[in-house]
Design a protein around this motif. Structure first.
Motif, PDB file in Angstrom:
ATOM      1  N   GLN A   1       0.837  -1.189   0.000  1.00 15.59           N
ATOM      2  CA  GLN A   1       0.000   0.000   0.000  1.00 15.59           C
ATOM      3  C   GLN A   1       0.874   1.242   0.000  1.00 15.59           C
ATOM      4  OE1 GLN A   1      -2.676   0.210   3.312  1.00 15.59           O
ATOM      5  NE2 GLN A   1      -3.746   2.010   2.534  1.00 15.59           N
ATOM      6  N   VAL A   2       0.569   2.151  -0.902  1.00 18.32           N
ATOM      7  CA  VAL A   2       1.336   3.384  -0.998  1.00 18.32           C
ATOM      8  C   VAL A   2       0.697   4.418  -0.075  1.00 18.32           C
ATOM      9  CG1 VAL A   2       2.179   5.177  -2.540  1.00 18.32           C
ATOM     10  CG2 VAL A   2       1.892   2.835  -3.389  1.00 18.32           C
ATOM     11  N   GLN A   3       1.463   4.890   0.902  1.00 18.48           N
ATOM     12  CA  GLN A   3       0.899   5.877   1.809  1.00 18.48           C
ATOM     13  C   GLN A   3       1.967   6.697   2.501  1.00 18.48           C
ATOM     14  OE1 GLN A   3      -1.406   4.101   4.971  1.00 18.48           O
ATOM     15  NE2 GLN A   3       0.294   2.840   5.700  1.00 18.48           N
ATOM     16  N   LEU A   4       1.541   7.846   2.992  1.00 18.92           N
ATOM     17  CA  LEU A   4       2.361   8.734   3.807  1.00 18.92           C
ATOM     18  C   LEU A   4       1.665   8.923   5.142  1.00 18.92           C
ATOM     19  CD1 LEU A   4       3.049  11.494   1.119  1.00 18.92           C
ATOM     20  CD2 LEU A   4       4.606   9.658   1.808  1.00 18.92           C
ATOM     21  N   VAL A   5       2.420   8.834   6.218  1.00 22.35           N
ATOM     22  CA  VAL A   5       1.844   8.990   7.553  1.00 22.35           C
ATOM     23  C   VAL A   5       2.632  10.048   8.312  1.00 22.35           C
ATOM     24  CG1 VAL A   5       1.266   7.876   9.725  1.00 22.35           C
ATOM     25  CG2 VAL A   5       1.052   6.605   7.584  1.00 22.35           C
ATOM     26  N   GLU A   6       1.949  11.147   8.641  1.00 21.51           N
ATOM     27  CA  GLU A   6       2.596  12.220   9.396  1.00 21.51           C
ATOM     28  C   GLU A   6       2.439  11.999  10.896  1.00 21.51           C
ATOM     29  OE1 GLU A   6       0.481  14.452   5.882  1.00 21.51           O
ATOM     30  OE2 GLU A   6       0.038  12.800   7.265  1.00 21.51           O
ATOM     31  N   SER A   7       3.395  12.541  11.635  1.00 27.93           N
ATOM     32  CA  SER A   7       3.322  12.530  13.093  1.00 27.93           C
ATOM     33  C   SER A   7       4.152  13.690  13.628  1.00 27.93           C
ATOM     34  CB  SER A   7       3.829  11.203  13.658  1.00 27.93           C
ATOM     35  OG  SER A   7       5.182  11.001  13.304  1.00 27.93           O
ATOM     36  N   GLY A   8       3.985  13.961  14.928  1.00 25.43           N
ATOM     37  CA  GLY A   8       4.811  14.974  15.567  1.00 25.43           C
ATOM     38  C   GLY A   8       4.122  16.293  15.851  1.00 25.43           C
ATOM     39  N   GLY A   9       2.889  16.435  15.417  1.00 23.18           N
ATOM     40  CA  GLY A   9       2.172  17.678  15.691  1.00 23.18           C
ATOM     41  C   GLY A   9       1.779  17.771  17.156  1.00 23.18           C
ATOM     42  N   GLY A  10       1.267  18.937  17.519  1.00 24.57           N
ATOM     43  CA  GLY A  10       0.834  19.130  18.898  1.00 24.57           C
ATOM     44  C   GLY A  10       0.683  20.595  19.233  1.00 24.57           C
ATOM     45  N   LEU A  11       0.576  20.845  20.525  1.00 22.44           N
ATOM     46  CA  LEU A  11       0.434  22.210  21.044  1.00 22.44           C
ATOM     47  C   LEU A  11       1.787  22.687  21.564  1.00 22.44           C
ATOM     48  CD1 LEU A  11      -1.286  24.640  22.022  1.00 22.44           C
ATOM     49  CD2 LEU A  11      -1.698  23.332  24.133  1.00 22.44           C
ATOM     50  N   VAL A  12       2.189  23.872  21.146  1.00 19.97           N
ATOM     51  CA  VAL A  12       3.481  24.422  21.561  1.00 19.97           C
ATOM     52  C   VAL A  12       3.307  25.925  21.798  1.00 19.97           C
ATOM     53  CG1 VAL A  12       4.235  24.809  19.182  1.00 19.97           C
ATOM     54  CG2 VAL A  12       5.949  24.524  20.994  1.00 19.97           C
ATOM     55  N   GLN A  13       4.092  26.461  22.706  1.00 23.51           N
ATOM     56  CA  GLN A  13       4.038  27.892  22.987  1.00 23.51           C
ATOM     57  C   GLN A  13       4.791  28.668  21.918  1.00 23.51           C
ATOM     58  OE1 GLN A  13       5.495  28.509  26.982  1.00 23.51           O
ATOM     59  NE2 GLN A  13       3.529  27.982  27.889  1.00 23.51           N
ATOM     60  N   PRO A  14       4.431  29.937  21.714  1.00 22.69           N
ATOM     61  CA  PRO A  14       5.194  30.764  20.770  1.00 22.69           C
ATOM     62  C   PRO A  14       6.677  30.774  21.120  1.00 22.69           C
ATOM     63  CG  PRO A  14       3.174  31.867  21.391  1.00 22.69           C
ATOM     64  CD  PRO A  14       3.269  30.637  22.269  1.00 22.69           C
ATOM     65  N   GLY A  15       7.506  30.660  20.090  1.00 22.88           N
ATOM     66  CA  GLY A  15       8.945  30.580  20.280  1.00 22.88           C
ATOM     67  C   GLY A  15       9.459  29.166  20.427  1.00 22.88           C
TER      68      GLY A  15
END
Length: 117
Positions: A1-15
């Motif tokens: 199966q051809v696919q891309l899976v993103e990860s690593g996002g979230g909530l972060v403070q400015p800077g």
């Protein structure tokens, strides 16, 4: 199966910083043009960064992220990364990984990045 899976996002403070990952299966990232796009609520999808296919490895960035974001590729892991530093509230968006090669135009499902105090 051809696919891309993103990860690593979230909530972060400015800077702050985040590192997004895009794991590919069924295609080789080193032989594809790999892109990161983002889409904020009510806005069009925006191209953020590109890394070209081997052997000519070139990177390009949108004006809004140049100097703060870095796109990279790990051929052994068959993955692409987006290191995001000095994040701003206006960087809040869903970030999408995209692969293009010949007629292939493949998208991941996206990962949410929220920059807020």
């Amino acid at each position: 199966q051809v696919q891309l899976v993103e990860s690593g996002g979230g909530l972060v403070q400015p800077g702050g910083s985040l590192r997004l990952s895009c794991a590919a299966s069924g295609l080789t990232v080193s032989t594809s043009f790999m892109n990161w796009y983002r889409q904020a609520p009510g806005k069009e999808r925006e191209l953020v960064a590109t890394i070209t296919s081997a052997p000519s490895v070139l990177t390009t960035y949108s004006d809004s992220v140049r100097g703060r974001f870095t796109i990279s590729r790990d051929s052994d892991k068959n993955a692409v990364f987006l290191q995001m530093n000095s994040l701003k509230p206006e960087d809040t968006a869903v970030y999408y990984c995209n692969a293009r090669r010949n007629l292939l135009n493949l998208w991941g499902q996206g990962t949410q990045v929220t920059v807020s105090s």
